[in-house]
Every structure is written in C-alpha cells, then in structure tokens.
Design a protein around this motif. Structure first.
Motif, PDB file in Angstrom:
ATOM      1  N   LYS A 110      -0.078   3.248  13.940  1.00 60.15           N
ATOM      2  CA  LYS A 110      -1.156   4.126  13.482  1.00 60.15           C
ATOM      3  C   LYS A 110      -0.992   4.473  12.007  1.00 60.15           C
ATOM      4  O   LYS A 110      -1.962   4.424  11.228  1.00 60.15           O
ATOM      5  CB  LYS A 110      -1.173   5.395  14.327  1.00 60.15           C
TER       6      LYS A 110
ATOM      7  N   ARG B  69     -10.474   0.007  -4.335  1.00 62.18           N
ATOM      8  CA  ARG B  69     -11.920  -0.146  -4.577  1.00 62.18           C
ATOM      9  C   ARG B  69     -12.421   0.916  -5.531  1.00 62.18           C
ATOM     10  O   ARG B  69     -13.237   0.627  -6.425  1.00 62.18           O
ATOM     11  CB  ARG B  69     -12.672  -0.088  -3.256  1.00 62.18           C
TER      12      ARG B  69
ATOM     13  N   ILE C 144      -6.610   0.376   0.455  1.00 65.25           N
ATOM     14  CA  ILE C 144      -7.792  -0.435   0.120  1.00 65.25           C
ATOM     15  C   ILE C 144      -8.880   0.427  -0.516  1.00 65.25           C
ATOM     16  O   ILE C 144      -9.521   0.021  -1.503  1.00 65.25           O
ATOM     17  CB  ILE C 144      -8.320  -1.128   1.390  1.00 65.25           C
ATOM     18  N   ALA C 145      -9.080   1.635   0.008  1.00 62.23           N
ATOM     19  CA  ALA C 145     -10.092   2.535  -0.564  1.00 62.23           C
ATOM     20  C   ALA C 145      -9.728   2.933  -1.988  1.00 62.23           C
ATOM     21  O   ALA C 145     -10.599   2.974  -2.870  1.00 62.23           O
ATOM     22  CB  ALA C 145     -10.232   3.774   0.318  1.00 62.23           C
TER      23      ALA C 145
ATOM     24  N   TYR D  79       0.809  -1.217   0.000  1.00 66.14           N
ATOM     25  CA  TYR D  79       0.000   0.000   0.000  1.00 66.14           C
ATOM     26  C   TYR D  79       0.846   1.272   0.000  1.00 66.14           C
ATOM     27  O   TYR D  79       0.342   2.347  -0.286  1.00 66.14           O
ATOM     28  CB  TYR D  79      -0.918   0.020   1.227  1.00 66.14           C
TER      29      TYR D  79
ATOM     30  N   ARG E 180      -2.934   1.438   5.139  1.00 64.24           N
ATOM     31  CA  ARG E 180      -3.632   0.262   4.621  1.00 64.24           C
ATOM     32  C   ARG E 180      -5.068   0.614   4.234  1.00 64.24           C
ATOM     33  O   ARG E 180      -5.550   0.217   3.167  1.00 64.24           O
ATOM     34  CB  ARG E 180      -3.625  -0.858   5.672  1.00 64.24           C
ATOM     35  N   ARG E 181      -5.775   1.357   5.095  1.00 61.81           N
ATOM     36  CA  ARG E 181      -7.149   1.739   4.779  1.00 61.81           C
ATOM     37  C   ARG E 181      -7.203   2.599   3.519  1.00 61.81           C
ATOM     38  O   ARG E 181      -8.085   2.420   2.675  1.00 61.81           O
ATOM     39  CB  ARG E 181      -7.749   2.489   5.961  1.00 61.81           C
ATOM     40  N   ARG E 182      -6.277   3.520   3.402  1.00 62.90           N
ATOM     41  CA  ARG E 182      -6.253   4.384   2.223  1.00 62.90           C
ATOM     42  C   ARG E 182      -5.967   3.576   0.964  1.00 62.90           C
ATOM     43  O   ARG E 182      -6.568   3.812  -0.091  1.00 62.90           O
ATOM     44  CB  ARG E 182      -5.188   5.461   2.419  1.00 62.90           C
TER      45      ARG E 182
ATOM     46  N   ILE F  80      -1.921   1.500   9.812  1.00 64.87           N
ATOM     47  CA  ILE F  80      -3.374   1.288   9.695  1.00 64.87           C
ATOM     48  C   ILE F  80      -3.986   2.282   8.715  1.00 64.87           C
ATOM     49  O   ILE F  80      -4.794   1.919   7.846  1.00 64.87           O
ATOM     50  CB  ILE F  80      -4.037   1.407  11.082  1.00 64.87           C
ATOM     51  N   VAL F  81      -3.598   3.564   8.835  1.00 61.74           N
ATOM     52  CA  VAL F  81      -4.116   4.594   7.932  1.00 61.74           C
ATOM     53  C   VAL F  81      -3.698   4.310   6.493  1.00 61.74           C
ATOM     54  O   VAL F  81      -4.497   4.426   5.548  1.00 61.74           O
ATOM     55  CB  VAL F  81      -3.630   5.990   8.374  1.00 61.74           C
TER      56      VAL F  81
END
Length: 264
Positions: free
Chosen positions: A242, A256, A252-253, A187, A248-250, A245-246
């Motif tokens: 932290k 998508r 994945i978004a 990521y 990885r979420r970004r 995590i941010v």
C-alpha cells in the motif's frame, strides 16, 4: 660601449643584494640563510628540511586519508554483519548435525541463530548512531538478515518440523518487499514501520523456538508464536505494498506538476 665590466664593479645592481640599511656591500652579497654581520640567522638547512617534511607530509596525508577510508569499511557495525554471514554455514552444519534431530546439536544451532539475531539488533543501531553507514553495510546487512532466517526456515522444513507453506510465505514476503523497494526507490524510500520491527522480533522468537527440540506445552506455545509471526508477516507485507502504491502515485503527480511548471 666603454666602461668597467659589471664583474669588476661588483656585479650589476640587479645582481647585487641590498644590505640591512639599503646599501650594497659584502654583507648584502652574503647568501640568504648564512650568518652575516647584520645578524641574519642561517636557515638554509632548516628551509630544505621544512620543504622535505612538507612533501613527505603531503604524501603522508594522502596515505593517511586513504587508510582512513579503507579502515571505515572495517567498523564495528560491518564486523557484526560479517559475523552474521559467517554464522549462516555454521548454523546449517549444527542444525543438520547427527541427522538433524539431536537435542544437543540443535541447542548449539540455536545459540548460533540467537547470536545472529542479537547482532542484527545492534549493527544497524551502531551504524546510524556513530555514523558508520557504508555502501558495504547497506548491501550486506539485509543479505545477512535474510540468509540466516532463510537458512533456518529451509532447514526446519526439510527436517519436517515446519510446513513448507510457512517457509514460502515468510521468504516470499521478504524477497517481494525487497524487490518492491528497488522498484519504487526512484520515487522515495519506504520507511520501516513498527509493525515490521515487531514482525522481525516475532519471527526470530518463533524460529528460535522451533530450532530447539521442545516438547509438551512449549511445543504448543511455539506453534502459536509462529502463527502470530505469519499473520504479522502477511499484514506488514500488504502495508508495504500500500505504501509503495501511494509513494509511486505521489511521485508521478509531483513529476507531472514540475513538468507543467517548466513548460509554463
């Protein structure tokens, strides 16, 4: 078919050479490169020599390019990294020499540790500044950093100078963050923060003070320096978690969103 044979007539038109003025004759039949009445300069030997040099130059160019690629691994930054790796067993031998409590041996061990930490400050800077980054350096540099610090912490704890839980916290954080970087590398890359650099500096000073056989106020001071290093170790470790995590979420978004655009 009648007529004069081509050999008797001086050769066919396709086999005859054209002279300087477009006429055929002895001068035109002279092989290229020989001195002729028309002023042609002999260049047979020169052409052969040039062709030979060209082939040699091609081979030499490939050899030279290979030599440059091979030599690129042996740059200053990588040599400093390899020096740090070699200092690890030397440091352990000096640290445990004469039972591990001899002030003289501990001083030599401190010198080896200090050299390793100083080279750590320079090799990465040199690699980035002078474009000396190599695959070997990317792998060996973090290994060398953790090896010298881990060796010092384990030796100190084994000698009873440092609690084992301090060693476990510092080494656990370093190994955990390394694994975390590899997990989220798909990521993006977690950048090094100022807090992380301050943590590394504080750890180096604290461990170096513990390596020396200090007594009195300096022994008390090194306790507090190590306490600061432990706090920074935990705080920067949580910050890396932290960020991971941010990131990885970004990531994945973004994937998508790209998938939806592709389907649309």
């Amino acid at each position: 078919m009648t007529g004069v044979p081509a050999s008797a007539a001086g050769g066919s038109s396709s086999a005859r050479r054209t002279g300087p003025r477009g006429t055929s004759g002895p001068a035109a039949q002279e092989p290229a490169g020989r001195t002729t009445p028309g002023g042609t300069v002999e260049r047979d030997a020169g052409e052969r020599r040039g062709a030979t040099e060209g082939l040699a130059g091609g081979r030499g160019g490939k050899i030279a390019a290979a030599a440059v690629n091979q030599a690129s691994v042996w740059n200053v930054a990588n040599l400093l990294t390899m020096l740090r790796l070699l200092l690890v067993p030397a440091f352990v031998a000096l640290m445990l020499g004469n039972g591990g409590y001899d002030p003289a041996w501990r001083s030599f061990a401190w010198a080896a540790f200090a050299i390793a930490m100083i080279t750590d400050l320079f090799d990465g800077h040199l690699a980035r500044t002078y474009n000396l980054v190599t695959d070997f350096g990317k792998i060996a540099d973090p290994i060398a950093d953790k090896a010298i610090m881990g060796a010092a912490l384990i030796c100190l704890s084994a000698l009873g100078d440092l609690p084992w839980w301090v060693t476990a916290v510092i080494l656990g954080r370093e190994l955990g963050i390394t694994v975390l970087r590899f997990v989220v590398i798909r990521y993006g890359v977690i950048p090094a923060s100022r807090g992380g650099k301050l943590k590394t500096l504080t750890q180096g000073i604290a461990v170096g003070m513990y390596v020396l056989a200090l007594t009195g106020p300096l022994a008390t001071l090194r306790f507090w320096v190590m306490a600061v290093a432990v706090v920074l170790t935990v705080a920067t470790g949580l910050d890396y978690v932290k960020q991971a995590i941010v990131l990885r979420r970004r990531g994945i978004a973004d994937r998508r969103a790209a998938l939806k655009e592709t389907e649309a």
